[in-house]
Design an enzyme around this catalytic site. Sequence first.
Site, PDB file in Angstrom:
ATOM      1  N   PRO A   2     149.403  55.087 -45.133  1.00 25.47           N
ATOM      2  CA  PRO A   2     149.112  55.401 -43.739  1.00 25.47           C
ATOM      3  C   PRO A   2     148.730  54.151 -42.956  1.00 25.47           C
ATOM      4  CG  PRO A   2     147.991  56.942 -45.213  1.00 25.47           C
ATOM      5  CD  PRO A   2     148.567  55.862 -46.070  1.00 25.47           C
ATOM      6  N   GLU A   3     149.217  54.086 -41.715  1.00 24.86           N
ATOM      7  CA  GLU A   3     148.857  52.958 -40.875  1.00 24.86           C
ATOM      8  C   GLU A   3     147.566  53.265 -40.117  1.00 24.86           C
ATOM      9  OE1 GLU A   3     151.891  50.666 -39.158  1.00 24.86           O
ATOM     10  OE2 GLU A   3     153.482  51.480 -40.422  1.00 24.86           O
ATOM     11  N   LYS A  52     142.629  50.152 -41.999  1.00 20.74           N
ATOM     12  CA  LYS A  52     143.011  51.259 -42.878  1.00 20.74           C
ATOM     13  C   LYS A  52     141.823  51.790 -43.687  1.00 20.74           C
ATOM     14  CE  LYS A  52     147.720  49.474 -43.178  1.00 20.74           C
ATOM     15  NZ  LYS A  52     148.867  49.108 -44.048  1.00 20.74           N
ATOM     16  N   ARG A 254     157.653  43.118 -49.388  1.00 22.59           N
ATOM     17  CA  ARG A 254     157.857  44.310 -48.571  1.00 22.59           C
ATOM     18  C   ARG A 254     159.165  44.167 -47.816  1.00 22.59           C
ATOM     19  NH1 ARG A 254     153.269  47.301 -47.429  1.00 22.59           N
ATOM     20  NH2 ARG A 254     154.757  48.834 -46.656  1.00 22.59           N
TER      21      ARG A 254
END
Length: 265
Positions: A2-3, A52, A254
């Site tokens: 989740p951002e 986060k 990433r």
Amino acid sequence: MPEGHTIHRLARRHKKLFGGRRVRATSPQGRFVDGAARIDGRRLLGTDAWGKHLLHRYEGELLVHVHLGLYGRFDEAVAPLPAPVGQVRLRIEGDEHGVDLRGPTACEIFTPADVDDLVARLGADPLRRDSDPEAAAARVRGSRRAVGALLMDQKVIAGVGNVYRAEVLFRAGVHPFRPGTSIVRDEWDDIWADLVDLMAVGVRRGRIVTVRADDDHGAPSYRPGRPRTYVYRRRGEPCRICGTSVVMADLDARKVYWCPVCQPE
């Protein structure tokens, strides 16, 4: 993972559900038994989010720190909650609602000093009014690392994940592999302002929205139920602006996405 907008939204939701009330806390999974016992019966004074990281503040200067990581989530239900199913790390129950926390990377008791240490390690959070955008600007423009990597470095900017990283760079016309030192001040100011606006929309609407209405010509999302994006997860698809195929590469382990025409190297 989740951002940051998701964590800020959870902080607001949990404050609405439990703020000012005494809660019942258990650890059905058994991995947070002592911590749950320490907050059980205490009043939730407030909630907070840094990037986060989610914080619950209980009376007696006790805090619970949660980092959802890749697999963590909160499931909400109306009280009384049914018997827990699966691996529930922490169950918090009020008179009308309850939440189950599953699969977090971190769920731990914090002291105020622990919070200070955490915040000192994090960069500026675009969703916090007390963040220092000047510190973020200095770190980005003073580094030769790729700007796409810097945006994902939580020590530089807290809360930005892969979707916002890809989308905000596209909207700014900035190639993700450009070194931070090449980013002029006006470019950085535009990126920061866009992050502030886009992530605030994410908090309000509960989903990521990055495509401007004039650019949304019907191209579907990369997957049903996922956000419509300019470049994120659209490798090989035509750019919504120029029609050039979106490309993808690895950056610090990433995937990063960009349009080679709209974001010239």
